[in-house]
Design a protein around this motif. Sequence first.
Motif, mmCIF file in Angstrom:
data_model
loop_
_atom_site.group_PDB
_atom_site.id
_atom_site.type_symbol
_atom_site.label_atom_id
_atom_site.label_comp_id
_atom_site.label_asym_id
_atom_site.label_seq_id
_atom_site.Cartn_x
_atom_site.Cartn_y
_atom_site.Cartn_z
ATOM 1 N N ILE A 85 2.510 -0.734 -5.744
ATOM 2 C CA ILE A 85 2.147 -0.140 -4.445
ATOM 3 C C ILE A 85 0.986 0.837 -4.629
ATOM 4 N N PRO A 86 -0.199 0.337 -5.036
ATOM 5 C CA PRO A 86 -1.338 1.229 -5.250
ATOM 6 C C PRO A 86 -1.734 1.955 -3.967
ATOM 7 N N LYS A 87 -2.155 3.207 -4.130
ATOM 8 C CA LYS A 87 -2.647 3.995 -2.995
ATOM 9 C C LYS A 87 -4.167 4.019 -3.034
ATOM 10 N N SER A 88 -4.800 3.815 -1.885
ATOM 11 C CA SER A 88 -6.228 4.094 -1.756
ATOM 12 C C SER A 88 -6.529 4.379 -0.297
ATOM 13 N N VAL A 89 -7.517 5.254 -0.089
ATOM 14 C CA VAL A 89 -7.974 5.506 1.283
ATOM 15 C C VAL A 89 -9.362 4.902 1.487
ATOM 16 N N HIS A 90 -9.772 4.042 0.540
ATOM 17 C CA HIS A 90 -11.078 3.389 0.660
ATOM 18 C C HIS A 90 -10.888 1.899 0.908
ATOM 19 N N LYS A 91 -11.510 1.441 2.014
ATOM 20 C CA LYS A 91 -11.330 0.054 2.446
ATOM 21 C C LYS A 91 -11.643 -0.946 1.325
ATOM 22 N N TRP A 130 5.573 2.966 -9.015
ATOM 23 C CA TRP A 130 4.729 3.970 -8.346
ATOM 24 C C TRP A 130 3.695 4.448 -9.353
ATOM 25 N N ALA A 131 2.583 4.988 -8.817
ATOM 26 C CA ALA A 131 1.444 5.367 -9.663
ATOM 27 C C ALA A 131 1.039 4.225 -10.603
ATOM 28 N N PRO A 132 0.821 3.029 -10.047
ATOM 29 C CA PRO A 132 0.423 1.908 -10.927
ATOM 30 C C PRO A 132 -0.899 2.180 -11.655
ATOM 31 N N PHE A 133 -1.714 3.139 -11.137
ATOM 32 C CA PHE A 133 -2.963 3.520 -11.823
ATOM 33 C C PHE A 133 -2.818 4.873 -12.528
ATOM 34 N N ALA A 134 -1.586 5.295 -12.778
ATOM 35 C CA ALA A 134 -1.358 6.616 -13.383
ATOM 36 C C ALA A 134 -2.052 7.704 -12.555
ATOM 37 N N SER A 145 10.725 3.434 3.449
ATOM 38 C CA SER A 145 10.633 4.887 3.413
ATOM 39 C C SER A 145 11.738 5.425 2.511
ATOM 40 N N LYS A 146 11.672 6.731 2.261
ATOM 41 C CA LYS A 146 12.624 7.336 1.308
ATOM 42 C C LYS A 146 13.251 8.574 1.929
ATOM 43 N N ILE A 147 14.505 8.790 1.586
ATOM 44 C CA ILE A 147 15.221 9.985 2.052
ATOM 45 C C ILE A 147 15.051 11.071 0.989
ATOM 46 N N VAL A 192 16.822 2.774 -4.763
ATOM 47 C CA VAL A 192 16.680 4.136 -5.284
ATOM 48 C C VAL A 192 15.287 4.301 -5.882
ATOM 49 N N SER A 193 14.967 5.555 -6.208
ATOM 50 C CA SER A 193 13.688 5.842 -6.842
ATOM 51 C C SER A 193 13.907 6.914 -7.894
ATOM 52 N N ASN A 194 13.182 6.781 -8.981
ATOM 53 C CA ASN A 194 13.277 7.739 -10.089
ATOM 54 C C ASN A 194 14.677 7.780 -10.702
ATOM 55 N N ILE A 211 0.855 -1.188 0.000
ATOM 56 C CA ILE A 211 0.000 0.000 0.000
ATOM 57 C C ILE A 211 0.895 1.243 0.000
ATOM 58 N N GLY A 212 0.550 2.197 -0.893
ATOM 59 C CA GLY A 212 1.271 3.468 -0.931
ATOM 60 C C GLY A 212 0.483 4.519 -0.170
ATOM 61 N N VAL A 213 1.201 5.428 0.486
ATOM 62 C CA VAL A 213 0.496 6.440 1.279
ATOM 63 C C VAL A 213 0.892 7.876 0.887
ATOM 64 N N GLU A 267 -9.036 -3.587 -0.437
ATOM 65 C CA GLU A 267 -9.256 -5.044 -0.516
ATOM 66 C C GLU A 267 -9.209 -5.503 -1.976
ATOM 67 N N GLU A 268 -9.846 -4.719 -2.839
ATOM 68 C CA GLU A 268 -9.879 -5.055 -4.281
ATOM 69 C C GLU A 268 -8.455 -5.136 -4.849
ATOM 70 N N ASN A 269 -7.611 -4.187 -4.448
ATOM 71 C CA ASN A 269 -6.281 -4.058 -5.065
ATOM 72 C C ASN A 269 -5.308 -5.175 -4.699
ATOM 73 N N VAL A 322 -11.026 -3.296 -13.549
ATOM 74 C CA VAL A 322 -9.907 -2.756 -14.337
ATOM 75 C C VAL A 322 -8.684 -2.575 -13.430
ATOM 76 N N ALA A 323 -8.919 -2.087 -12.208
ATOM 77 C CA ALA A 323 -7.804 -1.894 -11.266
ATOM 78 C C ALA A 323 -7.052 -3.219 -11.065
ATOM 79 N N GLN A 324 -7.802 -4.302 -10.908
ATOM 80 C CA GLN A 324 -7.162 -5.604 -10.678
ATOM 81 C C GLN A 324 -6.367 -6.064 -11.909
HETATM 82 N N1 LIG Z 1 8.928 7.437 -5.555
HETATM 83 C C1 LIG Z 1 8.169 8.401 -6.000
HETATM 84 O O1 LIG Z 1 8.647 9.435 -6.494
HETATM 85 C C2 LIG Z 1 6.689 8.235 -5.905
HETATM 86 C C3 LIG Z 1 5.835 9.138 -6.563
HETATM 87 C C4 LIG Z 1 4.473 8.941 -6.458
HETATM 88 C C5 LIG Z 1 3.971 7.860 -5.734
HETATM 89 N N2 LIG Z 1 4.827 7.017 -5.090
HETATM 90 C C6 LIG Z 1 4.329 5.864 -4.298
HETATM 91 O O2 LIG Z 1 3.460 5.082 -5.102
HETATM 92 C C7 LIG Z 1 2.177 4.980 -4.470
HETATM 93 C C8 LIG Z 1 1.076 4.877 -5.500
HETATM 94 O O3 LIG Z 1 1.096 5.952 -6.406
HETATM 95 P P1 LIG Z 1 0.049 7.161 -6.358
HETATM 96 O O4 LIG Z 1 -0.541 7.242 -5.012
HETATM 97 O O5 LIG Z 1 0.738 8.356 -6.859
HETATM 98 O O6 LIG Z 1 -1.053 6.795 -7.440
HETATM 99 P P2 LIG Z 1 -1.881 5.471 -7.877
HETATM 100 O O7 LIG Z 1 -1.723 4.396 -6.879
HETATM 101 O O8 LIG Z 1 -1.566 5.209 -9.292
HETATM 102 O O9 LIG Z 1 -3.368 6.017 -7.876
HETATM 103 C C9 LIG Z 1 -4.049 6.384 -6.722
HETATM 104 C C10 LIG Z 1 -5.430 6.858 -7.157
HETATM 105 O O10 LIG Z 1 -6.214 5.735 -7.606
HETATM 106 C C11 LIG Z 1 -7.418 5.660 -6.850
HETATM 107 N N3 LIG Z 1 -7.717 4.227 -6.664
HETATM 108 C C12 LIG Z 1 -7.041 3.337 -5.897
HETATM 109 N N4 LIG Z 1 -7.565 2.114 -6.024
HETATM 110 C C13 LIG Z 1 -8.612 2.214 -6.870
HETATM 111 C C14 LIG Z 1 -9.541 1.278 -7.368
HETATM 112 N N5 LIG Z 1 -9.495 -0.008 -7.050
HETATM 113 N N6 LIG Z 1 -10.516 1.743 -8.216
HETATM 114 C C15 LIG Z 1 -10.554 3.045 -8.568
HETATM 115 N N7 LIG Z 1 -9.693 3.992 -8.122
HETATM 116 C C16 LIG Z 1 -8.715 3.558 -7.280
HETATM 117 C C17 LIG Z 1 -7.133 6.382 -5.558
HETATM 118 O O11 LIG Z 1 -8.305 6.927 -4.994
HETATM 119 P P3 LIG Z 1 -8.733 6.719 -3.440
HETATM 120 O O12 LIG Z 1 -7.521 6.902 -2.572
HETATM 121 O O13 LIG Z 1 -9.746 7.825 -3.258
HETATM 122 O O14 LIG Z 1 -9.329 5.353 -3.355
HETATM 123 C C18 LIG Z 1 -6.213 7.511 -6.036
HETATM 124 O O15 LIG Z 1 -6.959 8.557 -6.608
HETATM 125 C C19 LIG Z 1 2.126 6.264 -3.616
HETATM 126 O O16 LIG Z 1 1.097 6.245 -2.651
HETATM 127 C C20 LIG Z 1 3.518 6.301 -3.079
HETATM 128 O O17 LIG Z 1 3.660 5.380 -2.014
HETATM 129 C C21 LIG Z 1 6.177 7.184 -5.173
#
Ligand SMILES: NC(=O)c1ccc[n+]([C@@H]2O[C@H](COP(=O)([O-])OP(=O)(O)OC[C@H]3O[C@@H](n4cnc5c(N)ncnc54)[C@H](OP(=O)(O)O)[C@@H]3O)[C@@H](O)[C@H]2O)c1
Length: 283
Positions: A226-232, A183-187, A73-75, A134-136, A17-19, A236-238, A210-212
Amino acid sequence: MQTVKLSNGMEMPMVGIGVYQVPDAAQCEQSVLDAFEAGYRLVDTAEGYMNEEAVGSALKKSGLNRDEVFITSKIWITNFGYEKTKRAYDAALKRLDMEYMDLVLLHQSLSDYYGAWRALEELYKAGRIRAIGVSNFYPERLTDLCMNAEIKPMVNQIECHPFLQRETDLECAKHFGVQLEAWAPFAEAGRGIFTNEILNCISKKYGKTVAQVILRWNVQRGVVVIPKSVHKERIEENINIFDFTLTDEDMTAIAALDTGHTEIIDHYDWKIAEFLNTVKGRE
Ligand SMILES: NC(=O)c1ccc[n+]([C@@H]2O[C@H](COP(=O)([O-])OP(=O)(O)OC[C@H]3O[C@@H](n4cnc5c(N)ncnc54)[C@H](OP(=O)(O)O)[C@@H]3O)[C@@H](O)[C@H]2O)c1
Protein backbone atom coordinates in the motif's frame (compact mmCIF):
# COMPACT_ATOMS: atom_id res chain seq x y z
CA MET A 1 -5.43 -5.73 -10.90
CA GLN A 2 -4.02 -8.90 -9.38
CA THR A 3 -5.91 -9.98 -6.26
CA VAL A 4 -5.37 -12.47 -3.46
CA LYS A 5 -8.05 -14.61 -1.83
CA LEU A 6 -8.39 -14.03 1.91
CA SER A 7 -9.20 -16.91 4.28
CA ASN A 8 -12.92 -16.03 4.08
CA GLY A 9 -12.86 -16.23 0.28
CA MET A 10 -12.92 -12.48 -0.30
CA GLU A 11 -10.65 -11.04 -3.01
CA MET A 12 -8.18 -8.34 -1.93
CA PRO A 13 -6.21 -6.22 -4.45
CA MET A 14 -2.43 -6.77 -4.24
CA VAL A 15 -1.72 -3.02 -4.57
CA GLY A 16 -3.47 -0.16 -2.83
CA ILE A 17 -2.89 3.48 -1.99
CA GLY A 18 -1.93 4.47 1.56
CA VAL A 19 -2.90 7.87 2.91
CA TYR A 20 -0.87 8.12 6.13
CA GLN A 21 0.66 11.58 6.67
CA VAL A 22 -1.77 13.20 4.24
CA PRO A 23 -3.82 15.21 6.75
CA ASP A 24 -4.78 17.89 4.22
CA ALA A 25 -8.27 16.95 3.05
CA ALA A 26 -7.97 18.33 -0.48
CA GLN A 27 -4.61 16.64 -1.04
CA CYS A 28 -5.84 13.33 0.33
CA GLU A 29 -8.97 13.46 -1.81
CA GLN A 30 -6.88 14.23 -4.91
CA SER A 31 -4.43 11.36 -4.23
CA VAL A 32 -7.28 8.90 -3.88
CA LEU A 33 -8.96 10.25 -7.02
CA ASP A 34 -5.67 9.96 -8.94
CA ALA A 35 -5.27 6.43 -7.61
CA PHE A 36 -8.77 5.38 -8.70
CA GLU A 37 -8.10 6.85 -12.13
CA ALA A 38 -4.82 4.92 -12.36
CA GLY A 39 -6.68 1.68 -11.59
CA TYR A 40 -6.25 1.30 -7.83
CA ARG A 41 -9.23 -0.10 -6.00
CA LEU A 42 -7.81 -0.47 -2.46
CA VAL A 43 -7.47 2.54 -0.13
CA ASP A 44 -5.78 2.26 3.26
CA THR A 45 -6.75 4.87 5.85
CA ALA A 46 -7.14 4.89 9.65
CA GLU A 47 -8.95 6.67 12.42
CA GLY A 48 -5.58 8.14 13.40
CA TYR A 49 -4.82 9.57 9.92
CA MET A 50 -7.60 12.16 10.29
CA ASN A 51 -8.61 11.76 6.64
CA GLU A 52 -11.39 9.18 6.47
CA GLU A 53 -13.77 11.97 5.37
CA ALA A 54 -11.54 12.79 2.38
CA VAL A 55 -11.40 9.12 1.36
CA GLY A 56 -15.19 8.98 1.44
CA SER A 57 -15.60 12.14 -0.61
CA ALA A 58 -13.04 10.91 -3.17
CA LEU A 59 -15.12 7.79 -3.73
CA LYS A 60 -18.22 9.89 -4.31
CA LYS A 61 -16.43 12.16 -6.79
CA SER A 62 -14.84 9.22 -8.62
CA GLY A 63 -18.14 7.90 -9.92
CA LEU A 64 -17.13 4.37 -8.90
CA ASN A 65 -19.68 2.20 -7.16
CA ARG A 66 -19.10 1.29 -3.54
CA ASP A 67 -18.77 -2.41 -4.42
CA GLU A 68 -15.98 -1.67 -6.93
CA VAL A 69 -13.56 -0.55 -4.22
CA PHE A 70 -11.89 -2.07 -1.17
CA ILE A 71 -11.83 0.36 1.76
CA THR A 72 -9.67 -0.34 4.81
CA SER A 73 -9.60 1.64 8.02
CA LYS A 74 -8.15 1.00 11.46
CA ILE A 75 -9.41 1.43 15.00
CA TRP A 76 -7.02 3.30 17.30
CA ILE A 77 -6.11 1.80 20.71
CA THR A 78 -7.96 4.39 22.80
CA ASN A 79 -11.09 2.94 21.21
CA PHE A 80 -10.19 -0.68 22.02
CA GLY A 81 -12.58 -2.67 24.19
CA TYR A 82 -15.79 -4.44 23.22
CA GLU A 83 -18.25 -1.54 23.55
CA LYS A 84 -15.85 1.24 22.57
CA THR A 85 -14.74 -0.54 19.40
CA LYS A 86 -18.32 -1.08 18.25
CA ARG A 87 -18.99 2.64 18.74
CA ALA A 88 -15.72 3.58 17.04
CA TYR A 89 -16.66 1.50 13.97
CA ASP A 90 -19.97 3.34 13.63
CA ALA A 91 -18.19 6.69 14.02
CA ALA A 92 -15.65 5.75 11.34
CA LEU A 93 -18.43 4.72 8.95
CA LYS A 94 -20.05 8.10 9.52
CA ARG A 95 -16.78 9.90 8.69
CA LEU A 96 -16.39 7.82 5.53
CA ASP A 97 -20.10 8.23 4.81
CA MET A 98 -20.31 4.53 3.96
CA GLU A 99 -22.58 1.67 4.97
CA TYR A 100 -19.78 -0.84 5.53
CA MET A 101 -16.01 -1.30 5.33
CA ASP A 102 -14.22 -4.00 3.40
CA LEU A 103 -11.49 -4.43 6.00
CA VAL A 104 -11.15 -3.12 9.55
CA LEU A 105 -7.84 -3.53 11.37
CA LEU A 106 -6.91 -3.14 15.02
CA HIS A 107 -4.06 -0.63 14.67
CA GLN A 108 -1.71 -1.96 17.38
CA SER A 109 -1.27 -5.01 19.60
CA LEU A 110 -1.77 -2.87 22.70
CA SER A 111 -4.48 -2.14 25.26
CA ASP A 112 -7.68 -4.25 25.28
CA TYR A 113 -7.32 -5.76 21.84
CA TYR A 114 -9.13 -8.94 22.82
CA GLY A 115 -12.24 -6.92 23.71
CA ALA A 116 -11.83 -4.96 20.47
CA TRP A 117 -11.43 -8.19 18.52
CA ARG A 118 -14.67 -9.62 19.92
CA ALA A 119 -16.43 -6.46 18.69
CA LEU A 120 -14.95 -6.91 15.19
CA GLU A 121 -15.91 -10.60 15.19
CA GLU A 122 -19.48 -9.67 16.05
CA LEU A 123 -19.65 -6.93 13.39
CA TYR A 124 -18.21 -9.38 10.86
CA LYS A 125 -20.70 -12.10 11.73
CA ALA A 126 -23.52 -9.55 11.44
CA GLY A 127 -22.33 -8.81 7.88
CA ARG A 128 -21.36 -5.24 8.71
CA ILE A 129 -17.66 -5.64 7.82
CA ARG A 130 -16.45 -7.81 4.94
CA ALA A 131 -13.11 -8.79 6.50
CA ILE A 132 -11.33 -8.18 9.81
CA GLY A 133 -7.66 -8.08 10.70
CA VAL A 134 -4.87 -6.60 12.76
CA SER A 135 -1.83 -4.40 12.33
CA ASN A 136 1.57 -4.45 13.98
CA PHE A 137 0.96 -7.90 15.46
CA TYR A 138 4.31 -9.66 15.60
CA PRO A 139 4.53 -13.45 15.41
CA GLU A 140 3.98 -14.22 19.10
CA ARG A 141 1.00 -11.82 19.41
CA LEU A 142 -0.49 -13.01 16.11
CA THR A 143 -0.12 -16.63 17.19
CA ASP A 144 -1.79 -15.92 20.52
CA LEU A 145 -4.75 -14.19 18.85
CA CYS A 146 -5.08 -16.94 16.25
CA MET A 147 -5.04 -19.60 18.97
CA ASN A 148 -7.67 -17.88 21.14
CA ALA A 149 -10.02 -15.96 18.86
CA GLU A 150 -13.21 -17.43 17.46
CA ILE A 151 -12.35 -15.96 14.05
CA LYS A 152 -8.70 -15.65 13.00
CA PRO A 153 -7.63 -12.30 11.54
CA MET A 154 -7.73 -12.35 7.75
CA VAL A 155 -4.95 -9.74 7.38
CA ASN A 156 -1.95 -8.52 9.38
CA GLN A 157 -0.50 -5.20 8.24
CA ILE A 158 3.13 -4.66 9.30
CA GLU A 159 6.18 -2.66 8.26
CA CYS A 160 7.79 -4.64 5.44
CA HIS A 161 10.33 -3.59 2.80
CA PRO A 162 13.70 -4.81 1.43
CA PHE A 163 15.53 -3.67 4.59
CA LEU A 164 13.02 -5.37 6.91
CA GLN A 165 11.71 -8.42 5.09
CA ARG A 166 9.81 -10.19 7.88
CA GLU A 167 10.36 -13.78 6.83
CA THR A 168 9.30 -15.11 10.25
CA ASP A 169 6.14 -12.99 10.15
CA LEU A 170 5.44 -14.35 6.69
CA GLU A 171 5.94 -17.94 7.87
CA CYS A 172 3.68 -17.39 10.90
CA ALA A 173 0.99 -15.64 8.83
CA LYS A 174 0.98 -18.46 6.25
CA HIS A 175 0.72 -21.05 9.02
CA PHE A 176 -2.49 -19.43 10.31
CA GLY A 177 -3.90 -18.46 6.91
CA VAL A 178 -3.39 -14.73 7.51
CA GLN A 179 -2.60 -12.42 4.56
CA LEU A 180 0.38 -10.11 5.13
CA GLU A 181 0.10 -6.51 4.01
CA ALA A 182 3.20 -4.27 3.90
CA TRP A 183 3.09 -0.78 5.35
CA ALA A 184 5.99 1.51 4.46
CA PRO A 185 6.84 -0.65 1.42
CA PHE A 186 9.46 2.04 0.56
CA ALA A 187 10.74 2.30 4.15
CA GLU A 188 9.06 5.73 4.07
CA ALA A 189 11.64 6.76 1.44
CA GLY A 190 14.42 6.37 4.04
CA ARG A 191 17.69 4.42 4.25
CA GLY A 192 18.69 5.49 0.72
CA ILE A 193 16.22 2.97 -0.66
CA PHE A 194 15.77 4.63 -4.05
CA THR A 195 19.53 4.90 -4.66
CA ASN A 196 20.40 1.42 -3.42
CA GLU A 197 22.89 -0.13 -5.83
CA ILE A 198 21.40 -3.63 -5.99
CA LEU A 199 17.87 -2.32 -6.52
CA ASN A 200 19.09 0.13 -9.18
CA CYS A 201 20.95 -2.61 -11.00
CA ILE A 202 17.83 -4.82 -11.10
CA SER A 203 15.58 -1.93 -12.14
CA LYS A 204 17.81 -1.13 -15.16
CA LYS A 205 17.58 -4.73 -16.35
CA TYR A 206 13.80 -4.42 -16.75
CA GLY A 207 13.56 -0.75 -17.71
CA LYS A 208 11.50 -0.22 -14.54
CA THR A 209 12.05 2.15 -11.60
CA VAL A 210 13.46 1.14 -8.22
CA ALA A 211 10.02 1.83 -6.70
CA GLN A 212 8.46 -0.66 -9.13
CA VAL A 213 11.09 -3.32 -8.37
CA ILE A 214 10.50 -2.93 -4.60
CA LEU A 215 6.74 -3.32 -4.95
CA ARG A 216 7.06 -6.18 -7.44
CA TRP A 217 9.40 -8.03 -5.06
CA ASN A 218 6.87 -7.92 -2.22
CA VAL A 219 3.93 -8.83 -4.47
CA GLN A 220 5.90 -11.83 -5.78
CA ARG A 221 6.36 -12.96 -2.16
CA GLY A 222 2.57 -12.84 -1.83
CA VAL A 223 2.54 -9.65 0.25
CA VAL A 224 -0.05 -6.91 -0.43
CA VAL A 225 1.52 -3.41 -0.76
CA ILE A 226 0.00 0.00 0.00
CA PRO A 227 2.54 2.64 -1.12
CA LYS A 228 1.73 6.26 -0.27
CA SER A 229 2.26 9.10 -2.72
CA VAL A 230 0.69 12.48 -3.29
CA HIS A 231 2.18 12.75 -6.78
CA LYS A 232 0.05 11.62 -9.71
CA GLU A 233 2.99 10.31 -11.77
CA ARG A 234 4.30 8.27 -8.82
CA ILE A 235 0.83 6.95 -8.06
CA GLU A 236 0.66 5.71 -11.68
CA GLU A 237 4.21 4.34 -11.50
CA ASN A 238 3.49 2.40 -8.29
CA ILE A 239 0.67 0.35 -9.78
CA ASN A 240 2.44 -0.38 -13.03
CA ILE A 241 4.20 -3.51 -11.78
CA PHE A 242 2.36 -6.33 -13.47
CA ASP A 243 4.26 -6.41 -16.78
CA PHE A 244 7.51 -7.92 -15.53
CA THR A 245 8.65 -10.75 -13.26
CA LEU A 246 11.74 -10.82 -11.07
CA THR A 247 13.87 -13.94 -11.44
CA ASP A 248 14.91 -16.19 -8.53
CA GLU A 249 18.33 -14.59 -8.84
CA ASP A 250 16.84 -11.08 -8.41
CA MET A 251 14.78 -12.26 -5.43
CA THR A 252 17.92 -13.73 -3.82
CA ALA A 253 19.86 -10.51 -4.40
CA ILE A 254 17.09 -8.49 -2.73
CA ALA A 255 16.88 -11.02 0.13
CA ALA A 256 20.48 -10.07 0.99
CA LEU A 257 19.36 -6.48 1.80
CA ASP A 258 17.44 -7.56 4.91
CA THR A 259 18.82 -5.95 8.08
CA GLY A 260 16.15 -7.46 10.33
CA HIS A 261 15.54 -4.21 12.16
CA THR A 262 13.31 -1.17 11.86
CA GLU A 263 14.41 2.44 11.68
CA ILE A 264 10.82 3.68 11.77
CA ILE A 265 9.20 2.30 14.93
CA ASP A 266 10.35 -0.45 17.27
CA HIS A 267 7.23 -1.97 18.79
CA TYR A 268 9.37 -4.00 21.19
CA ASP A 269 10.64 -0.77 22.80
CA TRP A 270 8.66 -0.10 26.02
CA LYS A 271 9.02 3.66 25.49
CA ILE A 272 7.21 3.30 22.16
CA ALA A 273 4.44 1.31 23.86
CA GLU A 274 4.19 4.04 26.50
CA PHE A 275 4.10 6.75 23.82
CA LEU A 276 1.47 4.99 21.68
CA ASN A 277 -0.75 4.67 24.73
CA THR A 278 -0.73 8.47 25.06
CA VAL A 279 -1.84 9.10 21.47
CA LYS A 280 -5.51 10.00 21.29
CA GLY A 281 -7.93 8.58 18.73
CA ARG A 282 -11.04 10.29 17.45
CA GLU A 283 -14.22 10.64 19.44
N1 LIG B 1 -0.50 0.14 10.22
C1 LIG B 1 0.42 1.01 10.51
O1 LIG B 1 0.85 1.15 11.67
C2 LIG B 1 0.97 1.86 9.41
C3 LIG B 1 2.11 2.66 9.63
C4 LIG B 1 2.58 3.42 8.58
C5 LIG B 1 1.95 3.37 7.33
N2 LIG B 1 0.84 2.61 7.16
C6 LIG B 1 0.13 2.55 5.86
O2 LIG B 1 1.06 2.21 4.84
C7 LIG B 1 1.06 3.23 3.83
C8 LIG B 1 2.43 3.36 3.20
O3 LIG B 1 3.43 3.61 4.15
P1 LIG B 1 4.10 5.05 4.36
O4 LIG B 1 3.21 6.09 3.83
O5 LIG B 1 4.48 5.15 5.78
O6 LIG B 1 5.46 4.99 3.54
P2 LIG B 1 5.94 4.45 2.09
O7 LIG B 1 4.78 4.14 1.24
O8 LIG B 1 6.98 3.44 2.32
O9 LIG B 1 6.71 5.72 1.53
C9 LIG B 1 6.09 6.90 1.18
C10 LIG B 1 7.18 7.85 0.70
O10 LIG B 1 7.69 7.41 -0.57
C11 LIG B 1 7.55 8.45 -1.53
N3 LIG B 1 7.23 7.81 -2.82
C12 LIG B 1 6.08 7.19 -3.16
N4 LIG B 1 6.17 6.67 -4.39
C13 LIG B 1 7.40 6.99 -4.87
C14 LIG B 1 8.05 6.73 -6.09
N5 LIG B 1 7.49 6.03 -7.06
N6 LIG B 1 9.32 7.23 -6.24
C15 LIG B 1 9.91 7.92 -5.24
N7 LIG B 1 9.33 8.20 -4.05
C16 LIG B 1 8.08 7.71 -3.87
C17 LIG B 1 6.45 9.34 -1.01
O11 LIG B 1 6.59 10.67 -1.46
P3 LIG B 1 5.39 11.52 -2.14
O12 LIG B 1 4.13 11.30 -1.35
O13 LIG B 1 5.91 12.94 -2.00
O14 LIG B 1 5.30 11.06 -3.55
C18 LIG B 1 6.69 9.27 0.50
O15 LIG B 1 7.73 10.13 0.88
C19 LIG B 1 0.60 4.48 4.61
O16 LIG B 1 0.22 5.55 3.78
C20 LIG B 1 -0.48 3.89 5.46
O17 LIG B 1 -1.66 3.72 4.70
C21 LIG B 1 0.34 1.85 8.18
